[in-house]
Design a protein around this motif. Structure first.
Motif, PDB file in Angstrom:
ATOM      1  N   ALA A  36       0.818  -1.576   0.032  1.00 24.16           N
ATOM      2  CA  ALA A  36       0.231  -0.273   0.138  1.00 24.16           C
ATOM      3  C   ALA A  36       0.595   0.977  -0.006  1.00 24.16           C
ATOM      4  O   ALA A  36       0.493   1.859  -0.514  1.00 24.16           O
ATOM      5  N   PHE A  88      -3.511  10.360  -4.304  1.00 19.35           N
ATOM      6  CA  PHE A  88      -5.160  10.659  -3.463  1.00 19.35           C
ATOM      7  C   PHE A  88      -6.206  10.201  -3.978  1.00 19.35           C
ATOM      8  O   PHE A  88      -6.890   9.710  -2.962  1.00 19.35           O
ATOM      9  N   SER A 128      -5.967   6.768  -1.291  1.00 22.76           N
ATOM     10  CA  SER A 128      -5.736   6.836  -0.124  1.00 22.76           C
ATOM     11  C   SER A 128      -7.381   7.166   0.277  1.00 22.76           C
ATOM     12  O   SER A 128      -7.793   6.959   0.699  1.00 22.76           O
ATOM     13  N   VAL A 133       1.780   5.281  -2.937  1.00 21.57           N
ATOM     14  CA  VAL A 133       1.038   6.427  -2.903  1.00 21.57           C
ATOM     15  C   VAL A 133       2.830   6.916  -2.740  1.00 21.57           C
ATOM     16  O   VAL A 133       2.871   8.374  -2.137  1.00 21.57           O
TER      17      VAL A 133
END
Lengths: 199, 252
Positions: free
Chosen positions: B2, B196, B199, B6
């Motif tokens: 994860a 973004f 998330s 990002v």
């Protein structure tokens, strides 16, 4: 697959452990405590990767350059040359055909003009001939009429002179008769003289 | 993984695929090397296959190859004159390499070769090296006239020459940094906005709704990046042409 840390140069868990979640999105690379030999270095500025990148860039770009120079560019240049040559040739051909067409048009127009002048000449000749014929016919007819006129006038003149001659005799006989009636006797010669003096 | 999704820097990491160490140097075949190979193969194959029929009336793909040829040829002819055409293979290779590398880098999970300063710097050094070597070979010391513009008052000459030399030396830096920074910044921005989306959508329904904005932004940025990818390849090639013009006509 090529960006997965499958070769142990860095450890994804270290990144996870260091930041985790969404915060990582806003982290700059220099602060990320990566594991492995690239630890703490912003990858594009990591000198450890430079030799490998330089050598492989030299190999790949060098081969690319040679391939383009030897194979692709001569071929493309050939294609474009052939095409521009073909276009120039076609344009020349078209110009030649246009010249021929122009010449044909000019020849046709010249012939047309000649035919027109010929036609005019023929027409003029025919007109002249017809006019001359008509003139001749008119003259013949006029001559015949003149002759007839002259003959008629002659006849009129003879008739007139004949009549005038008769007029004297008639006047004499009439005058002699009138005188005989009035005076009983008339001298023929006197009457003739009198009539002649009156006329 | 994860966090990887990002981390906007993660895409720039170089990972060896086939480790090669020669004389203390790490010359491993890495993901960067792999994409250099892919770029070269892709560009070569496209140019080779689309022109293989040598059609008099080109198809769409052949037109693309011909257009790229004439695009670069006109660029070079405008900047450096017909003498410059001897550098055409170099300029065309640079343009195609940078263009394909930039465009290929836009695919998700693909590595962007030109997002590393060393690659763009090597290409810039190749250009400036060509300029210097050819300039001295052709004009000898006359090549140094490049640093002495005509019609400058003698008083100002030292200053002007110093400025010219600095500007010449800064060329490989500006040439390489321009391309590198554009690709790096574009990819980081794309990654940040895409991050973004990921998330936010993990936060439930409201997050998914909120993720629409960065998603739209990411789509728009992708379009922009396609433009930038082309534009930077064009700028790199144009500047190469102009620098080569200096090697050909140093007096100007």
């Amino acid at each position: 697959m090529f960006v997965t840390p499958a070769y142990g140069q860095e450890t994804a868990p270290a990144v996870e452990g260091g930041h985790g979640g969404t915060e990582g999105a806003t982290q700059t690379g220099t602060e990320v405590p990566h594991g492995g030999e690239h630890a703490g270095t912003f990858p594009p500025f990591d000198p450890a990767t430079f030799p490998s990148q330089i050598i492989w860039l030299a190999i790949t770009f060098g081969l690319f350059y040679l391939f383009l120079k030897r194979v692709i560019l001569p071929r493309l240049a050939g294609i474009l040359d052939v095409r521009s040559g073909r276009i120039a040739q076609d344009l020349d051909h078209a110009a030649k055909l246009k010249g021929e067409a122009d010449a044909a048009v000019a020849a046709y127009e010249q012939e047309l003009a000649e035919a027109k002048t010929r036609a005019n000449v023929i027409g003029q000749e025919a007109r002249d001939a017809a006019k001359a014929e008509a003139e001749a016919a008119r003259k013949k007819v006029e001559a015949g009429l003149d002759k007839k006129l002259a003959a008629a006038e002659e006849r009129i003149a003879t008739i007139k002179s004949g009549a005038m001659k008769d007029v004297g005799a008639i006047a004499e006989s009439t005058a002699a008769a009138i005188i005989e009636q009035l005076v009983g006797k008339a001298d023929k010669n006197d009457v003739a003289a009198a009539v002649k003096s009156v006329r | 993984m994860a966090a990887d999704k990002v981390d906007p820097i993660h895409q720039f990491h170089i990972n060896p695929i086939v480790p090669i160490h020669i004389g203390g140097y790490d010359l491993s075949f890495t993901n960067s090397s792999l994409f250099m190979v892919v770029v070269v193969l892709l560009a070569s194959a496209f140019l080779y296959l689309t022109t293989s029929s040598r059609a008099l009336i080109p198809g769409r793909l052949q037109s693309v190859s011909e257009m790229s040829y004439e695009f670069v040829a006109n660029m070079l002819r405008d900047a450096a004159g017909s003498h410059g055409m001897k550098f055409f293979p170099l300029v065309f290779s640079l343009f195609m390499f940078v263009l394909v590398a930039n465009l290929l880098g836009l695919f998700p999970y693909f590595f962007t070769v030109t997002s590393h300063i060393i690659v763009t710097f090597c290409l810039a050094i190749l250009v400036i090296g060509t300029v210097i070597v050819y300039g001295f070979a052709k004009h000898g010391l006359g090549f140094l006239k490049l640093f002495v513009p005509a019609g400058v008052p003698v008083v100002l000459l030292p200053l002007v020459v110093a400025i010219e030399i600095i500007s010449f030396l800064s060329r490989p830096i500006s040439l390489s940094v321009r391309l590198f920074a554009n690709m790096l910044a574009g990819h980081i921005t794309l990654k940040v906005f895409s991050g973004f989306v990921v998330s936010l959508s993990a936060l439930g329904a409201a997050g998914v709704a909120g993720a629409v904005l960065p998603l739209a932004m990411a789509v728009a940025l992708t379009g922009l990046e396609v433009l930038v990818a082309f534009l930077q390849a064009y700028v790199f090639a144009v500047l190469t042409c102009m620098y080569l013009n200096d090697a050909l006509h140093p007096g100007h």
